[in-house]
Write an enzyme that holds these catalytic residues in place. Structure first.
Site, PDB file in Angstrom:
ATOM      1  CG  HIS A  97      -1.953   1.044   1.199  1.00 21.44           C
ATOM      2  ND1 HIS A  97      -1.681   2.357   1.511  1.00 21.44           N
ATOM      3  CD2 HIS A  97      -3.259   0.992   0.835  1.00 21.44           C
ATOM      4  CE1 HIS A  97      -2.794   3.068   1.340  1.00 21.44           C
ATOM      5  NE2 HIS A  97      -3.758   2.269   0.945  1.00 21.44           N
ATOM      6  CD  GLU A 169      -5.389   1.973  -2.664  1.00 23.16           C
ATOM      7  OE1 GLU A 169      -6.538   2.077  -2.248  1.00 23.16           O
ATOM      8  OE2 GLU A 169      -4.398   1.908  -1.912  1.00 23.16           O
ATOM      9  N   GLY A 244     -11.068   3.146   1.530  1.00 27.18           N
ATOM     10  CA  GLY A 244     -10.570   3.540   2.851  1.00 27.18           C
ATOM     11  C   GLY A 244     -11.697   4.124   3.686  1.00 27.18           C
TER      12      GLY A 244
HETATM   13  P1  13P Z   1      -9.573   6.489   0.814  1.00 29.82           P
HETATM   14  O1  13P Z   1     -10.739   5.730   0.231  1.00 29.82           O
HETATM   15  O2  13P Z   1      -9.840   6.933   2.228  1.00 29.82           O
HETATM   16  O3  13P Z   1      -9.099   7.565  -0.087  1.00 29.82           O
HETATM   17  O4  13P Z   1      -8.377   5.422   0.941  1.00 29.82           O
HETATM   18  C1  13P Z   1      -8.025   4.690  -0.170  1.00 29.82           C
HETATM   19  C2  13P Z   1      -7.050   3.660   0.254  1.00 29.82           C
HETATM   20  O5  13P Z   1      -5.907   3.978   0.511  1.00 29.82           O
HETATM   21  C3  13P Z   1      -7.520   2.277   0.385  1.00 29.82           C
HETATM   22  O6  13P Z   1      -6.460   1.395   0.537  1.00 29.82           O
END
Ligand code: 13P
Length: 265
Positions: A97, A169, A244
């Site tokens: 991540h 991401e 997230g």
């Molecule tokens: P958010 O959805 O809070 O932007 O986070 C995304 C994330 O890093 C999921 O692993």
């Protein structure tokens, strides 16, 4: 078609009481019946996995971990072993991540060891890739993503690909000001996400095969929420979400599950 929706709780829900309340709420709303074509997992902090294993018994929501040690056993203070995750009935494990890469300095070769270790123990890695805003602006998208993929998949066979999920991401879309100082954080547009997902799939065509690439689940992550989930999930190259903030409450995760169900019908 199949969607995999993953919730990443990060370090946001941290007590036994909050975990029990949240999981009971979620299981009662969307965790009791198998939904054809939609898989859901939640990645909790390590210390809450044992409790979550009990709470999720009989539920269709699967358990995930946010990280794993790259070595099976030994003198590694503060690490959590793959064996422990197996005992806890963990199904998926996030690897690489952006918060691990950028804040904690995890590097490609270590992430590759984690991928191999998880596969050896029949756990499913969710391998995360993504470029920063600066890298995108400098035209380095292709290079950064290709390198992250090449490092993570070094020595991984085509047979194993069916056990791996990719999460794209873009760092600039992750709702984390520490990763994005001075940047207005917003989800990728569907066009940006489609381009990135197509690029990732084409990397697998080149390095594996058409067949393996077409079957690969590629999740989109970064500010996914009920208001943008439908446009993102309705793109053919987007096979789910890594979510997230919106995964912390049934009121926001539930509608995303409903959207996936609707898109499948
Ligand atoms: P958010 O959805 O809070 O932007 O986070 C995304 C994330 O890093 C999921 O692993």
């Amino acid at each position: 078609m199949k969607f995999v929706l993953g919730g990443n709780w990060k370090l946001q829900i941290n007590t036994i009481e909050d975990t029990i309340t949240t999981l009971r709420d979620m299981t009662s709303k969307f965790g009791t019946q198998q939904i054809d074509g939609v898989e859901i997992f939640l990645a909790l902090p390590f210390t809450l996995l044992s409790l979550a294993k009990e709470e999720l018994k009989g539920s269709t929501i699967q358990l995930a971990a946010q990280n794993v040690a790259s070595t099976e056993k030994g003198a590694y203070t503060g690490e959590v072993s793959v064996e422990s995750l197996v005992e806890l009935d963990v199904e998926y494990v996030l690897v690489g991540h952006s918060e691990r890469r950028i804040i904690f300095g995890e590097k490609g070769p270590e992430l590759n060891k984690k991928m191999k270790l998880l596969l050896e123990h029949n756990l499913k890695p969710v391998y995360c890739v993504g470029e920063t805003a600066q890298q995108r602006q400098s035209g380095l998208f292709d290079e950064v993503i290709s390198q992250q993929l090449a490092e993570g998949f070094e020595g991984i066979t085509e047979d194993a690909l069916s056990e791996i999920i990719i999460a794209y991401e873009p760092v600039w879309a992750i709702n984390n000001p520490e990763l994005n100082p001075g940047i207005e954080i917003q989800a990728a547009t569907p066009e940006q996400a489609i381009d990135a997902h197509k690029f990732i799939r084409s990397w697998f065509v080149t390095n594996y095969s058409d067949d393996a690439a077409s079957r690969l689940i590629i999740q989109y992550g970064g500010s996914m929420k009920p208001s943008n989930a439908e446009t993102l999930l309705s793109q053919s190259d987007i096979n789910g979400g890594l979510i997230g903030g919106a995964s912390l409450r049934s009121e926001t995760l539930g509608p995303i599950v409903d959207i996936a169900v609707k898109l499948l019908s």
